[in-house]
Design a protein around this motif. Sequence first.
Motif, short mmCIF file in Angstrom:
data_model
loop_
_atom_site.label_atom_id
_atom_site.label_comp_id
_atom_site.label_asym_id
_atom_site.label_seq_id
_atom_site.Cartn_x
_atom_site.Cartn_y
_atom_site.Cartn_z
N ALA A 222 10.87 18.63 -24.73
CA ALA A 222 12.18 18.04 -24.46
C ALA A 222 12.05 16.77 -23.63
N VAL A 223 11.19 16.80 -22.60
CA VAL A 223 10.99 15.61 -21.76
C VAL A 223 10.38 14.49 -22.58
N TRP A 224 9.37 14.83 -23.37
CA TRP A 224 8.72 13.82 -24.19
C TRP A 224 9.70 13.24 -25.21
N THR A 225 10.52 14.10 -25.82
CA THR A 225 11.50 13.63 -26.78
C THR A 225 12.52 12.72 -26.10
N GLY A 226 12.95 13.09 -24.89
CA GLY A 226 13.88 12.24 -24.15
C GLY A 226 13.28 10.89 -23.83
N SER A 227 12.00 10.86 -23.52
CA SER A 227 11.36 9.59 -23.21
C SER A 227 11.17 8.74 -24.46
N GLN A 228 11.30 9.36 -25.59
CA GLN A 228 11.14 8.65 -26.86
C GLN A 228 12.49 8.38 -27.53
N ALA A 229 13.56 8.23 -26.74
CA ALA A 229 14.91 8.09 -27.28
C ALA A 229 15.01 6.92 -28.27
N LYS A 230 14.37 5.80 -27.96
CA LYS A 230 14.42 4.66 -28.89
C LYS A 230 13.75 5.02 -30.21
N GLU A 231 12.67 5.78 -30.10
CA GLU A 231 11.96 6.19 -31.31
C GLU A 231 12.81 7.17 -32.13
N ILE A 232 13.58 8.00 -31.43
CA ILE A 232 14.43 8.96 -32.13
C ILE A 232 15.53 8.21 -32.89
N ARG A 233 16.05 7.19 -32.25
CA ARG A 233 17.07 6.38 -32.94
C ARG A 233 16.47 5.76 -34.19
N LYS A 234 15.25 5.24 -34.04
CA LYS A 234 14.56 4.66 -35.19
C LYS A 234 14.34 5.73 -36.27
N LEU A 235 14.02 6.95 -35.82
CA LEU A 235 13.81 8.06 -36.75
C LEU A 235 15.08 8.37 -37.53
N LEU A 236 16.21 8.35 -36.83
CA LEU A 236 17.48 8.62 -37.50
C LEU A 236 17.81 7.53 -38.52
N GLU A 237 17.44 6.31 -38.17
CA GLU A 237 17.68 5.21 -39.10
C GLU A 237 16.67 5.20 -40.23
N ASN A 238 15.45 5.67 -39.96
CA ASN A 238 14.37 5.73 -40.95
C ASN A 238 13.79 7.14 -40.95
N PRO A 239 14.38 8.07 -41.69
CA PRO A 239 14.00 9.48 -41.61
C PRO A 239 12.55 9.80 -42.01
N ASN A 240 11.86 8.88 -42.64
CA ASN A 240 10.48 9.16 -43.06
C ASN A 240 9.48 8.90 -41.95
N GLU A 241 9.92 8.40 -40.81
CA GLU A 241 9.03 8.16 -39.68
C GLU A 241 9.19 9.28 -38.65
N GLY A 242 8.31 9.32 -37.66
CA GLY A 242 8.43 10.28 -36.56
C GLY A 242 8.04 11.69 -36.93
N ASN A 243 7.08 11.82 -37.77
CA ASN A 243 6.67 13.16 -38.22
C ASN A 243 6.03 13.99 -37.12
N VAL A 244 5.50 13.38 -36.07
CA VAL A 244 4.86 14.12 -34.99
C VAL A 244 5.86 15.06 -34.32
N GLN A 245 7.05 14.57 -34.04
CA GLN A 245 8.07 15.41 -33.41
C GLN A 245 8.47 16.56 -34.32
N LYS A 246 8.64 16.26 -35.59
CA LYS A 246 9.00 17.32 -36.54
C LYS A 246 7.90 18.37 -36.60
N ILE A 247 6.67 17.92 -36.64
CA ILE A 247 5.54 18.85 -36.73
C ILE A 247 5.46 19.72 -35.48
N LEU A 248 5.66 19.12 -34.28
CA LEU A 248 5.60 19.90 -33.04
C LEU A 248 6.68 20.98 -33.00
N ILE A 249 7.87 20.64 -33.43
CA ILE A 249 8.95 21.62 -33.44
C ILE A 249 8.64 22.73 -34.45
N ILE A 250 8.13 22.37 -35.61
CA ILE A 250 7.78 23.37 -36.61
C ILE A 250 6.67 24.28 -36.10
#
Length: 138
Positions: free
Chosen positions: A89-117
Amino acid sequence: MNMVAIFLVNSITKRIDGDKFRGYLSDNKNVTSILENIRKEELKFIFFTKLSPILPFALTNFVFALSGAKLKNILLGGFLGMIPRTLLAVWTGSQAKEIRKLLENPNEGNVQKILIIVLIIVSVGGVMYYLLPKKTQI
């Protein structure tokens, strides 16, 4: 903060319930078998339950209190299980800009998806391992 919540839920539930619910459950052989499996490895079961990013803390705290789990195991298992979730959660919060980018480009940011899975898989695997009846060898 969750440690305080665990303690409060445990204390209030035990005071109000007085083990009536556990007595009611003991009439069912299947439930008794499941609770016995959990009690054998209570700390590990609590750890895997708290590790899960999909199980709500309040509900698990309440269920553990009703099941008669030892408070020290609930606190320790809760603490240890929350560490990976909190770090994510802390790491995801620190990556807020990256999350926004992920929402705009859903094919990026696979590391977060993989960690949650991975957290979900490990948690479900651990919980199922301790819930399923063990075969005794003769």
